[in-house]
Write an enzyme that holds these catalytic residues in place. Sequence first.
Site, PDB file in Angstrom:
ATOM      1  N   GLU A   1       4.928  -4.260  12.371  1.00  0.00           N
ATOM      2  CA  GLU A   1       3.892  -3.231  12.218  1.00  0.00           C
ATOM      3  C   GLU A   1       2.730  -3.933  11.535  1.00  0.00           C
ATOM      4  OE1 GLU A   1       1.376  -1.009  10.716  1.00  0.00           O
ATOM      5  OE2 GLU A   1       2.909  -0.224   9.352  1.00  0.00           O
TER       6      GLU A   1
ATOM      7  N   ASN B   1       0.797  -1.232   0.000  1.00  0.00           N
ATOM      8  CA  ASN B   1       0.000   0.000   0.000  1.00  0.00           C
ATOM      9  C   ASN B   1       0.832   1.286   0.000  1.00  0.00           C
ATOM     10  OD1 ASN B   1       0.731  -0.740   2.621  1.00  0.00           O
ATOM     11  ND2 ASN B   1      -1.094   0.113   3.560  1.00  0.00           N
TER      12      ASN B   1
ATOM     13  N   GLU C   1       9.134   2.413  14.218  1.00  0.00           N
ATOM     14  CA  GLU C   1       9.863   2.857  13.032  1.00  0.00           C
ATOM     15  C   GLU C   1       9.827   4.383  12.992  1.00  0.00           C
ATOM     16  OE1 GLU C   1       9.492  -0.705   9.844  1.00  0.00           O
ATOM     17  OE2 GLU C   1       7.696   0.519  10.051  1.00  0.00           O
TER      18      GLU C   1
ATOM     19  N   CYS D   1      -3.064   1.167   7.113  1.00  0.00           N
ATOM     20  CA  CYS D   1      -3.272   0.539   8.417  1.00  0.00           C
ATOM     21  C   CYS D   1      -3.679   1.552   9.475  1.00  0.00           C
ATOM     22  CB  CYS D   1      -2.018  -0.210   8.848  1.00  0.00           C
ATOM     23  SG  CYS D   1      -0.525   0.806   8.812  1.00  0.00           S
TER      24      CYS D   1
END
Length: 486
Positions: free
Chosen positions: A257, A158, A465, A291
């Site tokens: 993640e 994505n 991150e 997300c």
Amino acid sequence: MTTPTAVTKLNTDLFIDGTWVPAQSGKTFEVINPATEEVLASVADGGAEDARAALDAAAAKQQAWAATAPRERGEILRRAYELLIERADDIAAIMTAEMGKPLAEAKGEVVYGAEFFRWFSEEAVRISGDQTLSPDGKTRFLVQRQPVGPCVLVTPWNFPLAMGTRKIGPAVAAGCTMVFKPADLTPLTSLALVEVLVEAGLPEGVLNVVNTTDPGSVVTAWMESGKARKVSFTGSTAVGKHLLGQAAQNVMRASMELGGNAPFIVFDDADLDVAVEGAMAAKMRNMGEACVAANRIYAQAGIAEEFSRRVAERMQQLKVGDGSAEGTQVGPLVERKALDKVETLVTDAIDKGAKVITGGDRPEGKGFFYNPTVLSGVSKDAELMETEIFGPVAAVIPFETEDEVITMANATPYGLAGYLFTTDVARAFRVSDAMEVGMVGLNTGMVSNPSAPFGGIKQSGLGREGGKEGIEEFLEVKLLAMPQPG
């Protein structure tokens, strides 16, 4: 649509030890334009043997790469940042062609993704240590941080540029070599990123890339090798759990993640103009395929109807079409399976009492398009309350009290992002503290920034991150203890 020139010029083989090579099997797979359903390119389809060769190359170069001066590693990232900015138009065209994102938004992702390289180019020279005496004064302790070693990087489709830079940037800065598996739906953007890093001066063997339609065999070969020391994965919670199990077998470091189910809460004292703008940003970025996208939109009962109406008005104004066409604001979903999922979730919500204010269907013709949709009065037992929609559907649920909405917001195994809109400062802190998520957007629909930590809690992942925390995930702590003279 004509295939962008930038796509036709790409090398679509595997990249192992500084060389572009075909898959050992000779197999390839096709990359499809989701707006036209036409084939864009054929890409080498790697397997377990290719994966082992890639990891062997990374392991062989780890010691030399770790010994490289931090400034040198930082300068490589800085050059890569500058090249990405220079080539933003071409890389955006590749991204739009293979995953549908509108061109302006794709270019925005290139700029955003490039910032991870700039950020970590600066962090490379700030890897610090410590020294202290033992309490009895007899021993001096030196604490240093060293690269964890060869890393397995697995990214989703994505955000094909930013997800790569968000992992590669800190790994390079820390002095880690890498094996990298991009998503098979969007490998072309990742291959363009590899070319940029090569031109920026990244040495042979530091980054090795295996495209594949069989991620299980490729990633398993890496995870079971005993040579890889860390895995960084972005994707579904189910796959993340599987990788964590594999990582445990070799006691590998892991950053995950994973999935999200973001609550978006609008209280009746909120500035509705700000809340609507926030909803559009949190819901419609990347056609909702994110997300951190607002998945469950809770509006307090007194303003729920007006808020829903305003969001619907904004949704109706959006132009749907091929992302490469001028003025397009909503492109196609990435594949037919994604389109079918969104349609199923909307149908289920309607069957359980939701009202369609706008949208609720797919346009005719080719491509995996779904019209921007607003649903009001969504039932608590609708499937989309527990499942990531990953599409341009805003589901609005009314609530009465603060305690009620906090309970609903936290009633999920996920905890990645959440959003909160209020003008009451005390409420802002009270509710944000109560939300079980790793990131909260207060009166904003955007939480991501390369200089800030990104990640979730509960089943949305482990580690962070971005920010100063991002490089720590790629470093191990080593203690040197020595007797104190005298």
